[in-house]
Design a protein around this motif. Structure first.
Motif, short mmCIF file in Angstrom:
data_model
loop_
_atom_site.label_atom_id
_atom_site.label_comp_id
_atom_site.label_asym_id
_atom_site.label_seq_id
_atom_site.Cartn_x
_atom_site.Cartn_y
_atom_site.Cartn_z
N MET A 1 -48.94 -64.43 -3.81
CA MET A 1 -47.85 -63.46 -3.74
C MET A 1 -47.59 -62.89 -5.13
O MET A 1 -47.51 -63.62 -6.11
CB MET A 1 -46.57 -64.14 -3.23
CG MET A 1 -45.42 -63.17 -3.06
SD MET A 1 -43.94 -63.99 -2.41
CE MET A 1 -43.50 -65.03 -3.81
N THR A 2 -47.46 -61.58 -5.20
CA THR A 2 -47.20 -60.93 -6.48
C THR A 2 -45.73 -61.01 -6.83
O THR A 2 -44.85 -60.76 -6.00
CB THR A 2 -47.61 -59.44 -6.41
OG1 THR A 2 -49.00 -59.36 -6.11
CG2 THR A 2 -47.35 -58.75 -7.74
N ILE A 3 -45.44 -61.38 -8.08
CA ILE A 3 -44.07 -61.47 -8.57
C ILE A 3 -43.67 -60.12 -9.16
O ILE A 3 -44.32 -59.62 -10.07
CB ILE A 3 -43.94 -62.57 -9.64
CG1 ILE A 3 -44.33 -63.93 -9.05
CG2 ILE A 3 -42.51 -62.61 -10.19
CD1 ILE A 3 -44.42 -65.04 -10.08
N ARG A 4 -42.60 -59.54 -8.63
CA ARG A 4 -42.15 -58.23 -9.09
C ARG A 4 -41.19 -58.40 -10.27
O ARG A 4 -40.24 -59.17 -10.19
CB ARG A 4 -41.45 -57.50 -7.94
CG ARG A 4 -42.33 -57.30 -6.70
CD ARG A 4 -41.50 -56.81 -5.53
NE ARG A 4 -40.46 -57.78 -5.19
CZ ARG A 4 -39.41 -57.51 -4.45
NH1 ARG A 4 -39.22 -56.29 -3.96
NH2 ARG A 4 -38.51 -58.46 -4.18
N VAL A 5 -41.46 -57.66 -11.34
CA VAL A 5 -40.71 -57.83 -12.58
C VAL A 5 -40.03 -56.52 -13.01
O VAL A 5 -40.66 -55.46 -13.00
CB VAL A 5 -41.64 -58.30 -13.72
CG1 VAL A 5 -40.85 -58.50 -15.01
CG2 VAL A 5 -42.36 -59.59 -13.33
N LEU A 6 -38.77 -56.62 -13.38
CA LEU A 6 -38.03 -55.50 -13.94
C LEU A 6 -37.82 -55.75 -15.43
O LEU A 6 -37.35 -56.83 -15.81
CB LEU A 6 -36.67 -55.35 -13.24
CG LEU A 6 -35.69 -54.33 -13.85
CD1 LEU A 6 -36.25 -52.92 -13.76
CD2 LEU A 6 -34.33 -54.42 -13.16
N LEU A 7 -38.16 -54.78 -16.26
CA LEU A 7 -38.00 -54.90 -17.71
C LEU A 7 -36.73 -54.18 -18.13
O LEU A 7 -36.62 -52.96 -17.97
CB LEU A 7 -39.20 -54.29 -18.42
CG LEU A 7 -40.58 -54.78 -17.97
CD1 LEU A 7 -41.68 -54.02 -18.72
CD2 LEU A 7 -40.72 -56.28 -18.19
N ALA A 8 -35.75 -54.92 -18.66
CA ALA A 8 -34.48 -54.33 -19.06
C ALA A 8 -34.24 -54.56 -20.54
O ALA A 8 -33.84 -55.65 -20.97
CB ALA A 8 -33.34 -54.93 -18.24
N ASP A 9 -34.52 -53.53 -21.34
CA ASP A 9 -34.34 -53.60 -22.79
C ASP A 9 -34.21 -52.18 -23.31
O ASP A 9 -34.91 -51.28 -22.83
CB ASP A 9 -35.53 -54.31 -23.45
CG ASP A 9 -35.23 -54.72 -24.88
OD1 ASP A 9 -35.11 -53.81 -25.74
OD2 ASP A 9 -35.12 -55.92 -25.16
N ASP A 10 -33.34 -51.97 -24.30
CA ASP A 10 -33.14 -50.61 -24.79
C ASP A 10 -34.22 -50.17 -25.78
O ASP A 10 -34.25 -49.01 -26.19
CB ASP A 10 -31.76 -50.45 -25.42
CG ASP A 10 -31.54 -51.35 -26.63
OD1 ASP A 10 -32.32 -52.30 -26.79
OD2 ASP A 10 -30.60 -51.09 -27.39
N GLN A 11 -35.12 -51.08 -26.14
CA GLN A 11 -36.20 -50.74 -27.06
C GLN A 11 -37.47 -50.41 -26.26
O GLN A 11 -38.07 -51.29 -25.64
CB GLN A 11 -36.48 -51.89 -28.02
CG GLN A 11 -35.29 -52.21 -28.93
CD GLN A 11 -35.61 -53.34 -29.89
OE1 GLN A 11 -36.74 -53.48 -30.35
NE2 GLN A 11 -34.60 -54.15 -30.20
N ALA A 12 -37.87 -49.15 -26.31
CA ALA A 12 -39.04 -48.70 -25.55
C ALA A 12 -40.31 -49.42 -25.99
O ALA A 12 -41.17 -49.73 -25.17
CB ALA A 12 -39.21 -47.19 -25.71
N LEU A 13 -40.41 -49.72 -27.27
CA LEU A 13 -41.61 -50.39 -27.78
C LEU A 13 -41.74 -51.79 -27.20
O LEU A 13 -42.84 -52.22 -26.82
CB LEU A 13 -41.56 -50.46 -29.31
CG LEU A 13 -42.81 -51.00 -30.01
CD1 LEU A 13 -44.02 -50.13 -29.67
CD2 LEU A 13 -42.60 -51.06 -31.52
N LEU A 14 -40.63 -52.50 -27.11
CA LEU A 14 -40.66 -53.85 -26.54
C LEU A 14 -41.01 -53.79 -25.06
O LEU A 14 -41.82 -54.59 -24.56
CB LEU A 14 -39.33 -54.55 -26.74
CG LEU A 14 -39.25 -55.98 -26.19
CD1 LEU A 14 -40.26 -56.88 -26.88
CD2 LEU A 14 -37.85 -56.55 -26.35
#
Length: 225
Positions: free
Chosen positions: A1-14
């Motif tokens: 099963m694929t784990i769905r990930v949300l990236l929440a950070d104000d730095q676009a590079l990170l």
């Protein structure tokens, strides 16, 4: 099963760096990016795990985490806090808000992958050393050193619903032990240890092991040594 990930950070590079790590892993998938806390809350329903920065515009990561974890429709969504320092003043607050653990922004790719999988499995990302340091900082804070005994007693009353064995297991969880380590310590099977942990979580209304750690220290069941 694929784990769905949300990236929440104000730095676009990170976010770009994290996306490269996640998308290069077969069982992980980035399903969205958020540059603000409000965006993170709005997109959380699409994710199994939210990698959440604490300092973000319009709504900080603590408030966003609290909104996500208090929403019954997002009960299966886990929050993993991203922090510049492995242990800082906000981490305990994040755990109280419902986060399942934390990850340093300097973590290497393998650590990031392992952290996401750990959180998705419902486990807490808290080492024993990190847990003790975390709680020590919290208890040393001026606003907590004067806590009333009545408040402590009230917290301790929550544990009355647990059996003696469940209280024992709760204390071991607060020490940072895994199910396997608890099983070895109590001379029981890992599945039995897991059952005790799950029952303690259900009775105490805890989302995961991280919440059990918080409850154990707040109630006075476990103290720093």
């Amino acid at each position: 099963m694929t784990i769905r990930v949300l990236l929440a950070d104000d730095q676009a590079l990170l976010r770009a760096g994290l996306r490269m790590i996640v998308d290069a892993t077969p069982d992980l998938e980035v399903v969205g990016e958020a540059a603000t806390g409000q965006e993170a809350v709005r997109l959380a329903a699409n994710a199994d795990v939210v990698l959440m920065d604490i300092r973000m515009p319009d709504l900080d990561g603590l408030a966003a985490t609290r909104m996500i974890t208090s929403d019954s429709a997002l009960a299966a969504t886990r929050v993993l806090i991203l922090t510049t320092f492995e242990i800082d003043e906000y981490v305990f607050q994040a755990l109280r808000a419902g986060a399942s653990g934390f990850l340093g922004k300097s973590a290497d790719p393998d650590e990031v992958r392992a952290a996401i999988r750990t959180i998705a499995a419902g486990d807490a990302l808290l080492s024993a050393a990190a847990t003790r340091s975390l709680i020590a900082q919290f208890l040393a804070a001026p606003e907590h050193t004067g806590a009333s005994s009545a408040s402590s007693a009230s917290s301790a009353e929550r544990l009355a619903v647990l059996t003696d064995r469940e209280r024992e297991v709760l204390a071991l969880v607060a020490e940072g032990m895994s199910n396997e380590e608890i099983a070895q310590h109590l001379v029981v099977s890992p599945s039995t240890a897991k059952t005790h942990v799950n029952r303690a979580m259900a009775k105490l209304g805890a989302r995961d092991r991280a919440q059990l750690v918080v409850i154990a220290y707040q109630s006075g069941l476990v103290t720093l040594r």
